[in-house]
Design a protein around this motif. Structure first.
Motif, PDB file in Angstrom:
ATOM      1  N   LYS A  46       0.920  -1.109   0.086  1.00  0.00           N
ATOM      2  CA  LYS A  46       0.090   0.488   0.134  1.00  0.00           C
ATOM      3  C   LYS A  46       0.909   1.422  -0.230  1.00  0.00           C
ATOM      4  O   LYS A  46       0.267   2.066  -0.703  1.00  0.00           O
ATOM      5  N   GLU A  47       2.275   1.083   0.395  1.00  0.00           N
ATOM      6  CA  GLU A  47       2.302   2.354   0.676  1.00  0.00           C
ATOM      7  C   GLU A  47       3.554   2.633  -0.680  1.00  0.00           C
ATOM      8  O   GLU A  47       3.691   3.836  -0.719  1.00  0.00           O
ATOM      9  N   LEU A  48       3.862   1.960  -1.188  1.00  0.00           N
ATOM     10  CA  LEU A  48       4.550   1.765  -2.685  1.00  0.00           C
ATOM     11  C   LEU A  48       3.938   2.242  -3.531  1.00  0.00           C
ATOM     12  O   LEU A  48       4.084   2.541  -3.716  1.00  0.00           O
ATOM     13  N   SER A  49       2.807   1.529  -3.557  1.00  0.00           N
ATOM     14  CA  SER A  49       1.110   2.274  -4.445  1.00  0.00           C
ATOM     15  C   SER A  49       1.074   3.593  -4.479  1.00  0.00           C
ATOM     16  O   SER A  49       0.390   4.847  -5.715  1.00  0.00           O
ATOM     17  N   GLU A  50       1.324   4.440  -3.124  1.00  0.00           N
ATOM     18  CA  GLU A  50       0.941   5.293  -2.831  1.00  0.00           C
ATOM     19  C   GLU A  50       1.492   6.131  -3.090  1.00  0.00           C
ATOM     20  O   GLU A  50       1.523   7.716  -3.287  1.00  0.00           O
ATOM     21  N   LEU A  51       3.187   5.997  -3.230  1.00  0.00           N
ATOM     22  CA  LEU A  51       4.752   6.738  -3.715  1.00  0.00           C
ATOM     23  C   LEU A  51       3.941   7.691  -4.860  1.00  0.00           C
ATOM     24  O   LEU A  51       4.428   9.100  -4.733  1.00  0.00           O
ATOM     25  N   PRO A  52       3.294   7.627  -6.118  1.00  0.00           N
ATOM     26  CA  PRO A  52       2.975   8.971  -6.829  1.00  0.00           C
ATOM     27  C   PRO A  52       1.818   9.864  -6.580  1.00  0.00           C
ATOM     28  O   PRO A  52       1.825  10.237  -6.953  1.00  0.00           O
ATOM     29  N   LEU A  53       0.660   9.767  -5.661  1.00  0.00           N
ATOM     30  CA  LEU A  53       0.082  10.799  -5.324  1.00  0.00           C
ATOM     31  C   LEU A  53       0.426  11.362  -4.103  1.00  0.00           C
ATOM     32  O   LEU A  53      -0.111  11.968  -4.340  1.00  0.00           O
ATOM     33  N   ASP A  54       1.696  10.917  -3.349  1.00  0.00           N
ATOM     34  CA  ASP A  54       2.288  11.345  -2.182  1.00  0.00           C
ATOM     35  C   ASP A  54       2.818  13.117  -2.581  1.00  0.00           C
ATOM     36  O   ASP A  54       3.202  13.323  -3.227  1.00  0.00           O
ATOM     37  N   ASP A  55       1.990  13.973  -2.517  1.00  0.00           N
ATOM     38  CA  ASP A  55       2.563  15.565  -2.382  1.00  0.00           C
ATOM     39  C   ASP A  55       3.808  15.932  -1.469  1.00  0.00           C
ATOM     40  O   ASP A  55       4.022  16.962  -1.297  1.00  0.00           O
ATOM     41  N   ASN A  56       3.639  15.070  -0.872  1.00  0.00           N
ATOM     42  CA  ASN A  56       5.335  14.924   0.629  1.00  0.00           C
ATOM     43  C   ASN A  56       6.699  15.453  -0.104  1.00  0.00           C
ATOM     44  O   ASN A  56       7.677  15.727   0.381  1.00  0.00           O
ATOM     45  N   GLN A  57       6.532  14.651  -0.954  1.00  0.00           N
ATOM     46  CA  GLN A  57       8.078  13.920  -2.525  1.00  0.00           C
ATOM     47  C   GLN A  57       8.157  15.871  -2.905  1.00  0.00           C
ATOM     48  O   GLN A  57       7.551  16.343  -2.929  1.00  0.00           O
ATOM     49  N   PRO A  58       9.448  15.875  -2.618  1.00  0.00           N
ATOM     50  CA  PRO A  58      10.058  17.190  -3.657  1.00  0.00           C
ATOM     51  C   PRO A  58      10.490  16.995  -5.104  1.00  0.00           C
ATOM     52  O   PRO A  58      10.634  15.730  -5.407  1.00  0.00           O
ATOM     53  N   LYS A  59       9.641  18.229  -5.495  1.00  0.00           N
ATOM     54  CA  LYS A  59       9.485  17.536  -6.846  1.00  0.00           C
ATOM     55  C   LYS A  59      10.796  18.416  -7.898  1.00  0.00           C
ATOM     56  O   LYS A  59      11.502  18.561  -7.102  1.00  0.00           O
ATOM     57  N   PRO A  60      11.457  18.002  -8.951  1.00  0.00           N
ATOM     58  CA  PRO A  60      13.195  18.168  -9.479  1.00  0.00           C
ATOM     59  C   PRO A  60      12.557  18.771  -9.922  1.00  0.00           C
ATOM     60  O   PRO A  60      11.594  20.043  -9.993  1.00  0.00           O
TER      61      PRO A  60
END
Length: 60
Positions: A46-60
């Protein structure tokens, strides 16, 4: 052309081992992948499947 390739391949010593090695690598890879999928926890999937939708990740 095909006859030339066939005659050339037959002249190589030990050529029959290459398909066996390839099949072994193929089988081992998918056996390990199957084992990983079966032993990974549902939470991790579930954690891996939600990675593309996570807005907390820094954008390149």
């Amino acid at each position: 052309m095909l006859k030339f390739i066939k005659n050339h391949m037959e002249s190589i010593d030990g050529i029959a081992t290459y398909p066996i090695i390839s099949l072994t690598i193929f089988f081992v890879f998918f056996a390990i992948l199957f084992w990983w999928v079966m032993t990974t926890s549902k939470e991790r999937i579930k954690e891996l499947s939600e990675l593309p939708l996570d807005d907390n990740q820094p954008k390149p």
